[in-house]
Design a protein around this motif. Sequence first.
Motif, PDB file in Angstrom:
ATOM      1  N   THR A   1      -8.941   6.188  -8.226  1.00  0.00           N
ATOM      2  CA  THR A   1      -8.421   5.201  -7.280  1.00  0.00           C
ATOM      3  C   THR A   1      -7.017   4.754  -7.707  1.00  0.00           C
ATOM      4  O   THR A   1      -6.747   4.599  -8.890  1.00  0.00           O
TER       5      THR A   1
ATOM      6  N   LYS B   1      -3.317   9.363  -3.707  1.00  0.00           N
ATOM      7  CA  LYS B   1      -3.825  10.326  -2.728  1.00  0.00           C
ATOM      8  C   LYS B   1      -3.436   9.952  -1.306  1.00  0.00           C
ATOM      9  O   LYS B   1      -2.889  10.766  -0.548  1.00  0.00           O
ATOM     10  N   SER B   2      -3.722   8.699  -0.937  1.00  0.00           N
ATOM     11  CA  SER B   2      -3.409   8.267   0.437  1.00  0.00           C
ATOM     12  C   SER B   2      -1.916   8.356   0.692  1.00  0.00           C
ATOM     13  O   SER B   2      -1.474   8.806   1.754  1.00  0.00           O
ATOM     14  N   THR B   3      -1.132   7.923  -0.308  1.00  0.00           N
ATOM     15  CA  THR B   3       0.317   7.951  -0.156  1.00  0.00           C
ATOM     16  C   THR B   3       0.794   9.380   0.098  1.00  0.00           C
ATOM     17  O   THR B   3       1.637   9.620   0.965  1.00  0.00           O
TER      18      THR B   3
ATOM     19  N   GLN C   1      -8.669   5.363   5.553  1.00  0.00           N
ATOM     20  CA  GLN C   1      -9.660   4.503   4.906  1.00  0.00           C
ATOM     21  C   GLN C   1      -9.912   3.242   5.715  1.00  0.00           C
ATOM     22  O   GLN C   1     -11.015   2.751   5.808  1.00  0.00           O
TER      23      GLN C   1
HETATM   24  N1  LIG Z   1       3.032  -0.364   0.466  1.00  0.00           N
HETATM   25  C1  LIG Z   1       2.987  -0.223  -0.856  1.00  0.00           C
HETATM   26  N2  LIG Z   1       3.897  -0.829  -1.619  1.00  0.00           N
HETATM   27  C2  LIG Z   1       3.870  -0.703  -2.954  1.00  0.00           C
HETATM   28  N3  LIG Z   1       2.950  -0.010  -3.598  1.00  0.00           N
HETATM   29  C3  LIG Z   1       2.013   0.618  -2.892  1.00  0.00           C
HETATM   30  C4  LIG Z   1       1.982   0.543  -1.482  1.00  0.00           C
HETATM   31  N4  LIG Z   1       0.920   1.262  -1.042  1.00  0.00           N
HETATM   32  C5  LIG Z   1       0.330   1.752  -2.148  1.00  0.00           C
HETATM   33  N5  LIG Z   1       0.971   1.371  -3.252  1.00  0.00           N
HETATM   34  C6  LIG Z   1       0.631   1.729  -4.624  1.00  0.00           C
HETATM   35  O1  LIG Z   1       0.659   3.119  -4.752  1.00  0.00           O
HETATM   36  C7  LIG Z   1      -0.354   3.577  -5.596  1.00  0.00           C
HETATM   37  C8  LIG Z   1      -1.129   4.679  -4.908  1.00  0.00           C
HETATM   38  O2  LIG Z   1      -1.799   4.135  -3.801  1.00  0.00           O
HETATM   39  P1  LIG Z   1      -2.716   5.038  -2.875  1.00  0.00           P
HETATM   40  O3  LIG Z   1      -3.213   4.193  -1.784  1.00  0.00           O
HETATM   41  O4  LIG Z   1      -1.976   6.257  -2.509  1.00  0.00           O
HETATM   42  O5  LIG Z   1      -3.897   5.404  -3.868  1.00  0.00           O
HETATM   43  P2  LIG Z   1      -5.202   6.236  -3.584  1.00  0.00           P
HETATM   44  O6  LIG Z   1      -5.198   7.357  -4.535  1.00  0.00           O
HETATM   45  O7  LIG Z   1      -5.325   6.555  -2.153  1.00  0.00           O
HETATM   46  O8  LIG Z   1      -6.317   5.228  -4.032  1.00  0.00           O
HETATM   47  P3  LIG Z   1      -7.791   4.984  -3.400  1.00  0.00           P
HETATM   48  O9  LIG Z   1      -8.673   6.053  -3.934  1.00  0.00           O
HETATM   49  O10 LIG Z   1      -8.167   3.674  -3.957  1.00  0.00           O
HETATM   50  O11 LIG Z   1      -7.661   4.996  -1.935  1.00  0.00           O
HETATM   51  C9  LIG Z   1      -1.189   2.376  -5.948  1.00  0.00           C
HETATM   52  O12 LIG Z   1      -0.845   1.995  -7.249  1.00  0.00           O
HETATM   53  C10 LIG Z   1      -0.771   1.327  -4.967  1.00  0.00           C
HETATM   54  O13 LIG Z   1      -0.803   0.069  -5.575  1.00  0.00           O
END
Ligand SMILES: Nc1ncnc2c1ncn2[C@@H]1O[C@H](COP(=O)(O)OP(=O)(O)OP(=O)(O)O)[C@@H](O)[C@H]1O
Length: 568
Positions: A367, A371-373, A413
């Motif tokens: 987490t 990934k989402s980014t 999500q």
């Molecule tokens: N709008 C934003 N501004 C600043 N930081 C962000 C923003 N969106 C996400 N982040 C940061 O970017 C990082 C990656 O976020 P992301 O949502 O891509 O993670 P993820 O792998 O999808 O996690 P999860 O499994 O919980 O969904 C995290 O540390 C998050 O805090």
Amino acid sequence: MERKNFKFLWQTYRSYWPLILLAVLGSVLESGALAGLAYIIKNVVDDVFVAKSYEKLVFIVFVLIGLASAKQVGFFLKNFVYPVVIFRALRVLREKIYRRIINALPSFFRKTSPGDLISRSTSDVERFGEICSTIGTNIITETFTVIGIIGVLIYRDWKMFLIFMFAVPFLAVALNFFGEKRKKYSRKLQESFSSYIQHLNQIISGIEVVKLFKKKIFLRVFNKINQNLYQRQKKNILYETVYLSSVEVIAYTATAGIIFYGGLRIIKGEITPGDFFSFLGGVLILVNSLQVLQRGLVNLKALSPVIDRILFVLNIPQEEEKGVRFEGLKKEILYDNVSLNIDGNQILKDINLRIKKGEKIAVIGQTGSGKSTLVKILPALITEYEGKVLLDGTELKEYSVFSLRDKIGMVSQDVFIFNDTLRNNLLIARPDATDQELIEALKKAKADFVFELEECLDTVLGEKGSRLSGGERQRISLARIFLKDPDILIFDEATSALDVETEELVMEEIKKHFINKTVILITHRLKLIDIVDRIVVVENGQIVEEGTKDQLIEKKGVFYRFLTISSN
Ligand SMILES: Nc1ncnc2c1ncn2[C@@H]1O[C@H](COP(=O)(O)OP(=O)(O)OP(=O)(O)O)[C@@H](O)[C@H]1O
Ligand SMILES: [Mg+2]
């Protein structure tokens, strides 16, 4: 007021000029009738009371009836037409703002709070309407009245008028001083109001979480905001009242002077009693008009800050329809050294990833790993990246965003359900879909529960009584993607709220339906990765492993560790 604010006013109202003209005519009628009234007092006193003439009495009564009728017609036009013009303009303005918000660059929302945006689009717009209404009913009308009455006063006795004029510089000073103060506090008041709305908004949307924690802290935060709002309202009204009462003191002092000086002149025989009463009547109307006018002018000082706040929303950077149309993936998606920094946080680092057309890959990782980014870049929800993202060799930023989003489907999500019928909630994916198609999509998403709803597609979602569970919401979200039938599909933990059995059934449907499509699947459930060709493991914004399931197991790296943990 600055030029851009004038321009805004001009653009907001220019198409209504015939109606505005009609309303101004109303103002002129009303003001003219009042001036006529002040004028005719001389005849009432001199011809009727002093000369005691019957014919003139009858004539004057007719004139008075005429004046009163003109005033009423004017009153109606002014009080009805100005607001109608304003309401029309507000309707257009609200729509403009709505469009600006839904077409805003996604990066904009990472910098602005929703509460602030909402208060600018609601209370500031309403306030703008109120001030404009004051301009019409107070400022324009009373300006005509003041001009008319001053004409009568000068005509009746210019010497006495000069005495009255002594008060004017004092009025101007008071106007300016308190006007500036009010302008400042009016802006501060709007800011306080905006943080009040923002806080309420957060509390209400998160009410269930709020309830689980100590309310003491919430109350403490809220009370500070509330106290602030109260203080500013108090200051605001204080300046307004002090201002108005100083206007009154000045005006009535001048009136006392007139009575004294006018009385002397009647005694000396320089003017008739009719002249005097006509003048005094005029002055009383004038004092009243000046007060209304000045109240309007003080309000006008708040116009500029309100327009500034609205212009902020109207000037939100917009996504534009420009660039090459994306007609669907022909060859491959290529992330070429992509990095992303938001506010100094390195969220993605040197991403190199190739996805062939028709390929199905899984992205896994802890987490917060990014990934989402990583996938939000494809439908241009994130555009601030460095490096290149190529779709069939063309940089993503060269494509029109709208065409990208037409071809890329994403079940994210956060499920978005808006307060309207199930049908409309589905039609956003494909506005021309038939009911039959909607039902098929729902079936594929295993959202059969909706067929048990009494009104089925017409059920209003989000309202009390028809709240959906997390898994139900997710399945509606999935139904949308079956409807949209895009070329590239992204599932970001799209089935995480479903039970294992339903999840597998949905995955089967996805596999069957999107057989030739490019699919990116983000999941924490390693069981689902059986349907993909390749796995990408992300850690701290970097791709750390990539390969087929067997390759990664053999490698005994991060993926292998995940697998052993999840099968324990
Ligand atoms: N709008 C934003 N501004 C600043 N930081 C962000 C923003 N969106 C996400 N982040 C940061 O970017 C990082 C990656 O976020 P992301 O949502 O891509 O993670 P993820 O792998 O999808 O996690 P999860 O499994 O919980 O969904 C995290 O540390 C998050 O805090
Ligand atoms: Mg995520």
